[in-house]
Structure formats: C-alpha cells, structure tokens
Design a protein around this motif. Structure first.
Motif, PDB file in Angstrom:
ATOM      1  N   PRO A 109       0.840  -1.198   0.000  1.00  0.00           N
ATOM      2  CA  PRO A 109       0.000   0.000   0.000  1.00  0.00           C
ATOM      3  C   PRO A 109       0.872   1.244   0.000  1.00  0.00           C
ATOM      4  CG  PRO A 109       0.034  -1.033   2.167  1.00  0.00           C
ATOM      5  CD  PRO A 109       0.704  -1.977   1.227  1.00  0.00           C
ATOM      6  N   PRO A 110       0.312   2.377  -0.390  1.00  0.00           N
ATOM      7  CA  PRO A 110       1.105   3.600  -0.419  1.00  0.00           C
ATOM      8  C   PRO A 110       1.636   3.951   0.968  1.00  0.00           C
ATOM      9  CG  PRO A 110      -1.115   3.950  -1.322  1.00  0.00           C
ATOM     10  CD  PRO A 110      -1.082   2.579  -0.753  1.00  0.00           C
ATOM     11  N   ARG A 111       2.825   4.538   1.001  1.00  0.00           N
ATOM     12  CA  ARG A 111       3.369   5.002   2.280  1.00  0.00           C
ATOM     13  C   ARG A 111       2.481   6.128   2.808  1.00  0.00           C
ATOM     14  NH1 ARG A 111       8.190   5.315   5.192  1.00  0.00           N
ATOM     15  NH2 ARG A 111       9.363   4.081   3.667  1.00  0.00           N
ATOM     16  N   ILE A 112       2.157   6.056   4.095  1.00  0.00           N
ATOM     17  CA  ILE A 112       1.289   7.062   4.695  1.00  0.00           C
ATOM     18  C   ILE A 112       2.093   8.348   4.885  1.00  0.00           C
ATOM     19  CG2 ILE A 112      -0.223   7.562   6.661  1.00  0.00           C
ATOM     20  CD1 ILE A 112      -0.296   4.524   7.174  1.00  0.00           C
ATOM     21  N   PRO A 113       1.568   9.481   4.447  1.00  0.00           N
ATOM     22  CA  PRO A 113       2.295  10.751   4.626  1.00  0.00           C
ATOM     23  C   PRO A 113       2.608  11.019   6.092  1.00  0.00           C
ATOM     24  CG  PRO A 113       0.428  11.028   3.132  1.00  0.00           C
ATOM     25  CD  PRO A 113       0.299   9.666   3.725  1.00  0.00           C
ATOM     26  N   THR A 114       3.744  11.662   6.338  1.00  0.00           N
ATOM     27  CA  THR A 114       4.185  11.930   7.708  1.00  0.00           C
ATOM     28  C   THR A 114       3.154  12.722   8.497  1.00  0.00           C
ATOM     29  OG1 THR A 114       6.494  11.899   7.013  1.00  0.00           O
ATOM     30  CG2 THR A 114       6.008  12.953   9.116  1.00  0.00           C
ATOM     31  N   GLU A 115       2.572  13.741   7.886  1.00  0.00           N
ATOM     32  CA  GLU A 115       1.588  14.559   8.598  1.00  0.00           C
ATOM     33  C   GLU A 115       0.367  13.739   9.006  1.00  0.00           C
ATOM     34  OE1 GLU A 115       1.928  17.603   9.804  1.00  0.00           O
ATOM     35  OE2 GLU A 115       3.990  17.389   9.077  1.00  0.00           O
ATOM     36  N   LYS A 116      -0.037  12.814   8.140  1.00  0.00           N
ATOM     37  CA  LYS A 116      -1.168  11.949   8.472  1.00  0.00           C
ATOM     38  C   LYS A 116      -0.811  11.025   9.633  1.00  0.00           C
ATOM     39  CE  LYS A 116      -5.200  10.018   8.030  1.00  0.00           C
ATOM     40  NZ  LYS A 116      -6.429  10.756   8.378  1.00  0.00           N
ATOM     41  N   LEU A 117       0.420  10.480   9.616  1.00  0.00           N
ATOM     42  CA  LEU A 117       0.857   9.622  10.718  1.00  0.00           C
ATOM     43  C   LEU A 117       0.845  10.377  12.042  1.00  0.00           C
ATOM     44  CD1 LEU A 117       3.826   7.512   9.275  1.00  0.00           C
ATOM     45  CD2 LEU A 117       1.610   6.676  10.052  1.00  0.00           C
ATOM     46  N   LYS A 118       1.370  11.602  12.029  1.00  0.00           N
ATOM     47  CA  LYS A 118       1.392  12.399  13.255  1.00  0.00           C
ATOM     48  C   LYS A 118      -0.022  12.628  13.768  1.00  0.00           C
ATOM     49  CE  LYS A 118       5.736  14.848  12.301  1.00  0.00           C
ATOM     50  NZ  LYS A 118       6.372  16.167  12.029  1.00  0.00           N
ATOM     51  N   SER A 119      -0.959  12.857  12.839  1.00  0.00           N
ATOM     52  CA  SER A 119      -2.351  13.065  13.219  1.00  0.00           C
ATOM     53  C   SER A 119      -2.947  11.804  13.837  1.00  0.00           C
ATOM     54  CB  SER A 119      -3.164  13.493  11.991  1.00  0.00           C
ATOM     55  OG  SER A 119      -4.539  13.580  12.299  1.00  0.00           O
ATOM     56  N   ILE A 120      -2.631  10.640  13.248  1.00  0.00           N
ATOM     57  CA  ILE A 120      -3.140   9.369  13.782  1.00  0.00           C
ATOM     58  C   ILE A 120      -2.623   9.136  15.195  1.00  0.00           C
ATOM     59  CG2 ILE A 120      -3.013   6.860  13.544  1.00  0.00           C
ATOM     60  CD1 ILE A 120      -3.087   7.250  10.508  1.00  0.00           C
ATOM     61  N   TYR A 121      -1.321   9.322  15.396  1.00  0.00           N
ATOM     62  CA  TYR A 121      -0.727   9.094  16.714  1.00  0.00           C
ATOM     63  C   TYR A 121      -1.302  10.067  17.750  1.00  0.00           C
ATOM     64  CZ  TYR A 121       2.828   5.685  15.311  1.00  0.00           C
ATOM     65  OH  TYR A 121       3.475   4.549  14.881  1.00  0.00           O
ATOM     66  N   LYS A 122      -1.511  11.298  17.348  1.00  0.00           N
ATOM     67  CA  LYS A 122      -2.072  12.292  18.271  1.00  0.00           C
ATOM     68  C   LYS A 122      -3.498  11.911  18.656  1.00  0.00           C
ATOM     69  CE  LYS A 122      -2.982  17.262  18.723  1.00  0.00           C
ATOM     70  NZ  LYS A 122      -2.892  18.591  18.067  1.00  0.00           N
ATOM     71  N   SER A 123      -4.281  11.475  17.667  1.00  0.00           N
ATOM     72  CA  SER A 123      -5.666  11.076  17.939  1.00  0.00           C
ATOM     73  C   SER A 123      -5.724   9.833  18.813  1.00  0.00           C
ATOM     74  CB  SER A 123      -6.416  10.836  16.624  1.00  0.00           C
ATOM     75  OG  SER A 123      -6.492  12.011  15.852  1.00  0.00           O
ATOM     76  N   LEU A 124      -4.797   8.892  18.577  1.00  0.00           N
ATOM     77  CA  LEU A 124      -4.774   7.667  19.382  1.00  0.00           C
ATOM     78  C   LEU A 124      -4.563   7.980  20.859  1.00  0.00           C
ATOM     79  CD1 LEU A 124      -2.708   5.108  17.246  1.00  0.00           C
ATOM     80  CD2 LEU A 124      -5.081   4.872  17.982  1.00  0.00           C
ATOM     81  N   SER A 125      -3.680   8.932  21.140  1.00  0.00           N
ATOM     82  CA  SER A 125      -3.390   9.260  22.536  1.00  0.00           C
ATOM     83  C   SER A 125      -4.630   9.774  23.255  1.00  0.00           C
ATOM     84  CB  SER A 125      -2.265  10.298  22.606  1.00  0.00           C
ATOM     85  OG  SER A 125      -2.679  11.529  22.031  1.00  0.00           O
ATOM     86  N   LYS A 126      -5.595  10.309  22.502  1.00  0.00           N
ATOM     87  CA  LYS A 126      -6.812  10.855  23.106  1.00  0.00           C
ATOM     88  C   LYS A 126      -7.978   9.876  23.080  1.00  0.00           C
ATOM     89  CE  LYS A 126      -5.678  15.564  21.536  1.00  0.00           C
ATOM     90  NZ  LYS A 126      -6.121  16.695  20.674  1.00  0.00           N
TER      91      LYS A 126
END
Length: 265
Positions: A51-68
């Motif tokens: 699958p396509p590599r996930i953009p860095t900004e999207k990854l940061k958003s996912i990790y931030k959302s997971l913490s909440k």
C-alpha cells in the motif's frame, strides 16, 4: 449498473475491479500510487504491491488522535468481548487474535507517540512486529507487521463502535459509538486506497455498520463491491491445502471472509 441512492436515478457501473471506483463514490479516493516491493511470507520471497506510504503529517495526526481516543486495556477487553460475542459469531470475517494484536500495538503507539522510526506501514520501532490474519511480512530483510497502522485503526475502532452500539441498545451508555466511528473513518482514505484482504475486512465492517444503522451506506451496493473484491483476489477458489505459502490460519480467514460475503449477497 447500480443506483447508489434510493432517491436518485443516476446509475454507476461497478465491475469486478471496482475497488478504486468505490472509494471515489464515497469520497475516499487517494492519488497515491503503490510502490512495488519484495516481501517474504513464511520464508518464501514473492512480489507484492505494498500500500502507499502514509504521509508523515497523516501519521502524526493518527498518533495524536490515538493518545486521546484509544480506550484503556480494561475497556477494550469489554468492548472486544462484546464484539466477539454479538457480531463475530454471525459475521466471522476478522481474526480475533489478530484484532487483539492490533489493539495492543495501537495502545503502545498511543503511549510512545510518533517518532522518525516509523516503517513503511507506519509502525514505530517500539511496536514489535505482529502477525495479522495468520501472516507476517518481511521487507528489506526485516519482519514487519503486514497491516498498516491506518487500517489497524479502522478495524479496531469500527469493532469498538459496533460493540458500543450493542451496549447502547442494552441501556449501557458508558461508550460512545459515534466517537469510535469518527476515529475509524478518519483513516478510511488510506484503508480503502487499494484492494487487499485488509481493505475487504474494513469494507465488511462498514457493511455490518450499515446493517445495524439504517442511515449508513447502501448495504446492497457495499455487498456487491465486497463480492467484486473477493473475485479480484480469488477468494472464491478453495486452496489446495495448507502449505508454507498458504498457512492454515490465513486460508481459514480467507475462507471465512468469502462465505461471509457470499451469505450477505
């Protein structure tokens, strides 16, 4: 030719390779292209489209959302137990141990946060590679979890949403189905960007969601697209038997997925 909405006469062609068309129809299309890589399955090297590599900004958003948003292990145990008891028994297209593995990996991500060690599938080094659907990949000589973090988020949080819906209908309002659903849908663009067993499982989670929530996406259309995915990947063909290239767990998961789609159709 299918009409996607009951109040519209506009029809769309959904052929056997309609996965990308489906993502465009529901506004989840992505322009990213899948790079060709060589991965190994149980020691057998074989080409596969990653699958396509996930953009860095999207990854940061996912990790931030997971913490909440990710529930505690105690809450997750309750929700997954409800999912396995009330949803999985009728629609057994997810592998229970794999879903638990994915939750544990996501919880680790929520504790450590994003860093530059994230691999092709978005997992940081703090997360040990884990099997999903009975398999594990090897890329560039190193074992990696075969499911991307975005698709894992979709699978886990959709399962939480479905379980929370079951609890709500039993007058237990401790968990919000809509909160989990929004978190899952935040990664839908990446989850549906290519046709795979993981994306088909995500699609089936949407089918179940639409079955219990009539305001969801048209179930008839979703089941047709799911069957098209099955044909694309050859899930309708019974494997000759377990082998190093097709382990028993993976073959069983693929079989359960197909017969779930077949029964829905």
């Amino acid at each position: 030719m299918l009409s996607l909405q009951s109040d519209s006469r506009q029809q769309h062609y959904l052929g056997s390779s309609s996965g990308l068309l489906f993502t465009k129809l529901v506004g989840l299309d992505s322009e990213m292209q899948s790079p060709a890589e060589t991965v190994a399955l149980n020691g057998i090297v074989k080409p596969r489209r990653l699958p396509p590599r996930i953009p860095t900004e999207k990854l940061k958003s996912i990790y931030k959302s997971l913490s909440k948003e990710i529930p505690s292990p105690e809450e997750a145990s309750i929700l997954l137990g409800v999912y396995f008891q009330h949803i999985h028994t009728d629609q057994p297209f997810l592998h229970p141990a794999s879903l638990v593995n994915a939750y544990k990996a996501l919880y680790t991500c929520s504790e450590h946060g994003y860093d530059e060690t994230a691999n092709l599938n978005g997992w940081i080094n703090s997360v040990s590679p884990f099997s999903y659907n009975g398999k594990i990949d090897v890329a560039f000589g190193e074992p990696i979890s075969p499911i991307s973090i975005s698709t894992a988020v979709f699978h886990v949080f959709m399962a939480f949403s479905l379980a929370a819906t079951v609890l709500t209908r039993k007058k237990n309002y401790d968990h919000s189905p809509s909160k989990f659903y929004r978190m899952a849908m935040s990664t839908s663009s990446e989850s549906f960007s290519h046709i795979s067993v993981h994306s088909l499982q995500a699609l089936l989670l949407l089918v179940v969601q639409s079955l219990i929530e009539p305001a969801g996406v048209d179930v008839w259309t979703l089941s047709h697209v799911a069957m098209a995915h099955c044909i694309d990947m050859g899930l309708q063909r019974e494997p000759g038997g377990p082998s190093a290239e097709s382990p028993a767990v993976e073959a069983t998961v693929r079989r359960f997925i197909f017969y779930t789609v077949y029964s829905l159709d």
